[in-house]
Design a protein around this motif. Structure first.
Motif, mmCIF file in Angstrom:
data_model
loop_
_atom_site.group_PDB
_atom_site.id
_atom_site.type_symbol
_atom_site.label_atom_id
_atom_site.label_comp_id
_atom_site.label_asym_id
_atom_site.label_seq_id
_atom_site.Cartn_x
_atom_site.Cartn_y
_atom_site.Cartn_z
ATOM 1 N N GLU A 166 -83.719 -47.655 51.633
ATOM 2 C CA GLU A 166 -83.349 -45.926 52.038
ATOM 3 C C GLU A 166 -82.805 -46.222 50.921
ATOM 4 O O GLU A 166 -81.764 -44.498 51.452
ATOM 5 N N ALA A 167 -81.909 -46.739 49.910
ATOM 6 C CA ALA A 167 -81.067 -46.102 48.785
ATOM 7 C C ALA A 167 -81.497 -44.852 48.196
ATOM 8 O O ALA A 167 -80.977 -44.075 47.726
ATOM 9 N N PHE A 168 -83.273 -45.372 47.747
ATOM 10 C CA PHE A 168 -84.148 -44.507 47.481
ATOM 11 C C PHE A 168 -83.801 -43.328 47.749
ATOM 12 O O PHE A 168 -83.474 -41.545 47.365
ATOM 13 N N ILE B 113 -79.463 -45.543 57.895
ATOM 14 C CA ILE B 113 -79.747 -44.040 57.361
ATOM 15 C C ILE B 113 -80.018 -44.092 58.274
ATOM 16 O O ILE B 113 -80.952 -44.392 59.384
ATOM 17 N N GLU B 114 -80.011 -42.713 58.813
ATOM 18 C CA GLU B 114 -80.861 -41.730 59.927
ATOM 19 C C GLU B 114 -81.680 -41.153 58.992
ATOM 20 O O GLU B 114 -81.278 -40.335 58.849
ATOM 21 N N LEU B 115 -82.942 -41.497 59.735
ATOM 22 C CA LEU B 115 -84.275 -41.109 59.660
ATOM 23 C C LEU B 115 -85.427 -40.269 60.656
ATOM 24 O O LEU B 115 -85.286 -41.066 61.607
ATOM 25 N N ASP C 123 -90.599 -39.640 63.464
ATOM 26 C CA ASP C 123 -91.659 -38.902 62.645
ATOM 27 C C ASP C 123 -91.811 -38.677 60.738
ATOM 28 O O ASP C 123 -92.929 -39.551 59.715
ATOM 29 N N LYS C 124 -90.980 -39.095 60.288
ATOM 30 C CA LYS C 124 -90.301 -38.938 58.686
ATOM 31 C C LYS C 124 -91.326 -40.437 58.367
ATOM 32 O O LYS C 124 -92.091 -40.712 57.764
ATOM 33 N N LYS C 125 -89.848 -41.413 58.649
ATOM 34 C CA LYS C 125 -90.105 -42.450 58.318
ATOM 35 C C LYS C 125 -92.121 -43.474 58.896
ATOM 36 O O LYS C 125 -92.157 -43.587 58.058
ATOM 37 N N VAL D 133 -86.869 -52.403 62.612
ATOM 38 C CA VAL D 133 -87.426 -51.221 63.839
ATOM 39 C C VAL D 133 -85.456 -52.134 63.741
ATOM 40 O O VAL D 133 -85.541 -53.051 64.293
ATOM 41 N N GLY D 134 -84.212 -50.926 64.351
ATOM 42 C CA GLY D 134 -83.101 -52.014 65.068
ATOM 43 C C GLY D 134 -81.954 -51.667 64.085
ATOM 44 O O GLY D 134 -82.389 -51.013 63.409
#
Length: 256
Positions: free
Chosen positions: A83-85, A113-115, A118-120, A137-138
């Motif tokens: 997530e940091a990347f 983060i908010e992601l 579909d991108k995830k 998940v979560g």
């Protein structure tokens, strides 16, 4: 490793296990501590997570990873590092880091983060061409309650995208996501998830002993469990086998 014979124990899967996985968490062990841990517990650890972004500040990282590799225990960097990347638009840099450190696993998460989902899933698809992907998940936010139907959809979509296993979030404290702030299991959520997602495909983060006992009693010795502290790996194996008071009668009664 079994030092003597006891009859009528639950049968455990063997490494490399398709399920019955123990995912342990390294929050900053030294190379010597890793070597000591591997001398006693490598047979019971299926994959070791270097918690959140601890790998960024860990001295002698390559030597540490080599110690795990030599013991036959694959490692991966915690999802928070991914997530940091991502939040810094450095996905390609992240992939290069995986290559640099010879990682064969990676975790895709969006707990901090908010992601877009579909991108995830696209990140899962891309990374699954490079490594074995675990997707989490979560949310790490205790105030963010995800309804069961959404857990189910997210998990199934991520498995479809190429995740080997999906991880049910609990953090290292076991007090968010699958659990209430007290550490109590959200049993209704777990049971509803299991109506739609195969138990073999889920790793339940369960750092607390009471949580481990709950899942073993619910799903048996070969449930996948994660975020296990290094010094709790062998104790967990005894719980899986009905050789600790918490599950002693549970398995003894089943085997009669």
């Amino acid at each position: 490793m079994k030092n003597y014979v006891l009859n009528n124990l639950p049968e455990r899967t063997e490494k490399p296990r398709p399920f019955g996985v123990t995912m342990a968490m390294d929050k900053g062990l030294s190379v010597r501590e890793v070597e000591d841990l591997m001398s006693i517990a490598s047979g019971y650890i299926d994959v070791m997570k270097l918690g959140w972004a601890t790998s960024y500040v860990t001295p002698n990282l390559e030597a540490k990873l080599a110690a795990y590799r030599e013991a036959g225990v694959p490692t991966y960097f915690g999802g928070t590092l991914f997530e940091a990347f991502i939040i810094r638009n450095q996905f390609d840099d992240y992939r290069r880091v995986l290559d640099k450190y010879k990682m064969t696993y990676a975790e895709v998460s969006d707990g901090s983060i908010e992601l877009d989902h579909d991108k995830k899933c696209e990140y899962i698809r891309l990374l699954s061409e490079q490594v074995t992907v675990l997707s989490e998940v979560g949310s790490k936010d205790a105030e963010k309650i995800i309804p069961p139907y959404k857990w189910i959809k997210l998990m199934n979509d991520e498995l479809q995208a190429g995740a080997w296993k999906v991880i049910g979030e609990a953090r290292e404290g076991g007090n968010v996501g699958l659990f209430r702030s007290s550490g109590e299991v959200r049993e209704g959520l777990v049971e509803e998830i299991l109506t739609q997602v195969p138990f073999e495909k889920i790793i339940w983060e369960a750092p607390q002993k009471s949580q481990q006992v709950f899942f073993i009693k619910l799903l048996g010795a070969n449930v996948n469990l994660g975020n296990i502290a290094p010094h709790e790996v062998i104790p967990l194996e005894t719980i899986r086998l009905g050789l600790r008071g918490d599950t002693f009668n549970h398995f003894l009664n089943q085997s009669k």
